[in-house]
Design a protein around this motif. Structure first.
Motif, short mmCIF file in Angstrom:
data_model
loop_
_atom_site.label_atom_id
_atom_site.label_comp_id
_atom_site.label_asym_id
_atom_site.label_seq_id
_atom_site.Cartn_x
_atom_site.Cartn_y
_atom_site.Cartn_z
N ASN A 73 0.82 -1.23 0.00
CA ASN A 73 0.00 0.00 0.00
C ASN A 73 0.85 1.27 0.00
OD1 ASN A 73 -2.50 1.26 -0.09
ND2 ASN A 73 -2.62 1.50 2.14
N ASP A 74 1.97 1.24 -0.73
CA ASP A 74 2.90 2.37 -0.66
C ASP A 74 2.87 3.28 -1.89
OD1 ASP A 74 4.05 0.58 -2.36
OD2 ASP A 74 6.01 0.51 -1.41
N ILE A 111 -5.84 3.41 -1.73
CA ILE A 111 -5.43 2.03 -1.40
C ILE A 111 -5.10 1.25 -2.67
CG2 ILE A 111 -7.81 1.10 -1.32
CD1 ILE A 111 -6.77 -0.56 1.19
N THR A 112 -4.12 0.38 -2.56
CA THR A 112 -3.80 -0.53 -3.66
C THR A 112 -4.55 -1.83 -3.40
OG1 THR A 112 -1.90 -1.32 -2.39
CG2 THR A 112 -1.48 0.42 -4.00
N HIS A 141 -3.58 -5.24 -0.59
CA HIS A 141 -3.21 -4.87 0.78
C HIS A 141 -4.19 -5.47 1.79
CE1 HIS A 141 -1.68 -2.54 4.10
NE2 HIS A 141 -2.85 -1.97 4.29
N ASP A 142 -5.46 -5.39 1.49
CA ASP A 142 -6.47 -5.88 2.43
C ASP A 142 -6.30 -7.39 2.68
OD1 ASP A 142 -9.12 -5.36 3.87
OD2 ASP A 142 -9.64 -7.04 2.56
N TRP A 165 2.47 0.14 6.61
CA TRP A 165 1.01 -0.06 6.60
C TRP A 165 0.60 -1.45 7.05
CZ3 TRP A 165 -1.64 4.14 6.56
CH2 TRP A 165 -1.16 5.28 5.91
N ASP A 204 -10.70 -6.99 -1.89
CA ASP A 204 -9.76 -6.94 -3.02
C ASP A 204 -10.38 -7.45 -4.31
OD1 ASP A 204 -7.62 -5.65 -1.86
OD2 ASP A 204 -6.75 -7.49 -1.06
#
Ligand code: F6P
Length: 363
Positions: free
Chosen positions: A144-145, A151-152, A155-156, A191, A298
């Protein structure tokens, strides 16, 4: 301006993550069914692009894959066409092979490329767009950077895996009255450690954005050993002490990012045991965080990103990346997408809420 897309390419670059197939599916299905567009899958990321390894996808290829982890196209984090590693008698030489990508793009008659990846992929996509390729990016990474999106995807799913791991470590740590350190991924951003640490109820969270003091951690776990009698420490692979350096596992010039992080978990566990004499164990979660099925979040986000990326391409909005802003998926310029990394603001509500419930950040 609406444009006709006869053929589009899809590429997945960098480390895999859950949700890639959901994105591929949501580009390919409408492309084939509604736009009458042929879809070419580029195999193994930019490595495959340089080498011209591609195949046309069929509807069957993209059926039944929404719940599948990884990427049906394969990926690589070693094939940056602008710094392409080639084996030679003198070892590895790095050459600019971007012309070969352009040749592959033209030979396959592509009208556009949808590049799904993290910051490395978006940087390459930006440079290829400058050379004249029609590109839309889709932001992927468990870390998530990427700064230009809220949000990417991926990540979740990683957060869920890391949170479940902490849940499991809680019960064994409390039974044995131990300190357990869990090292999670995230590169230079905290994150994953922050999110999973919060959700899993970690007592100490160490992230790159808040350098830690050894003494603060020793005091904290020592006090807990007299009360709760156990501690969970969630440490990001990029975390570092005030007076020390980030811990690097390996350097590999063939990689788009030559530095592979890892080892801070072992170091934290060893120092705690040495200083406090409390029994300490370490778990390095590693690639478990990247594998397996995507979360519902996602799958939905990936589907929205893919379908919006195709629509952006059909409108001729090239040199862009789809991005979640608030509740909406929008497009941002690739040059804005690569400008800076998205790091945890040390004064963010996440950090403040964690501090409010007693989490120690070691500062
Ligand atoms: O960027 C995703 C990521 O999983 C990072 O969190 C981690 O540092 C890196 O990739 C690991 O890379 P590799 O799969 O090459 O070991």
């Amino acid at each position: 301006m609406a444009i006709t897309l006869k053929r589009i390419g899809i590429l997945t670059g960098g480390g895999d993550c859950p949700g890639l197939n959901a994105v591929i599916r949501s580009i390919a299905k409408p492309a084939m069914s509604y736009f009458n567009t042929r879809v070419i899958g580029i195999l193994d990321g930019f490595e495959g692009f340089v080498e011209g390894r591609m195949r046309e996808l069929t509807k069957l290829d993209v059926t039944g894959i929404i719940n599948l982890g990884g990427t049906i196209l394969g990926t690589s984090n070693k094939g940056d066409p602008f710094h392409y590693p080639r084996e030679s008698a003198n070892g590895v030489t790095i050459t600019d092979c971007s012309d070969m990508v352009l040749d592959s793009y033209r030979q396959w008659g592509l009208d556009a490329l949808i590049a799904i990846g993290g910051d490395g992929t978006m940087n390459i996509a930006y440079k290829l767009a400058q050379m004249g390729m029609n590109i839309v990016g889709v932001p992927k990474t468990i870390d998530n950077d990427l700064d230009a999106t809220d949000i990417t995807f991926g990540h979740d799913s990683a957060l869920q895996v890391a949170t479940e791991a902490i849940d499991r470590l809680q019960t064994t740590a409390s039974s044995h009255h131990r300190v357990i350190v869990i090292e999670v991924m995230g590169r230079y951003a905290g994150w994953i450690a922050l999110g999973a640490g919060l959700a899993g109820g970690a007592d100490v969270i160490l992230i790159p954005e808040i350098p830690f003091k050894w003494g603060s951690i020793f005091d904290f776990v020592w006090k807990r050993s007299k009360g709760a009698r156990y501690s969970i420490i969630c440490v990001a692979e990029g975390a570092k002490p005030f007076d020390g350096e980030i811990v690097v596992k390996e350097k590999d010039t063939k990689r788009t990012d030559p530095i592979r992080l890892g080892g801070i978990g072992e170091l934290v566990a060893a120092r705690i045991q040495e200083e406090t004499k409390l029994e300490t164990r370490v778990t390095v979660l590693g690639h478990v965080q990247r594998g397996g099925s995507p979360s519902a979040f996602d799958r939905i986000l990936g589907t929205r990103y893919g379908s919006m990326a195709l629509q952006a391409a059909s409108r001729g909005e090239f040199g862009t990346m789809v991005s979640l802003r608030g509740r909406d998926v929008v497009t941002v310029k690739l040059e804005d997408a690569i400008r800076k990394q998205r790091l945890v603001p040390p004064e963010s509500q996440h950090v403040l809420a964690a501090r409010a419930v007693g989490v120690c950040f070691g500062d």
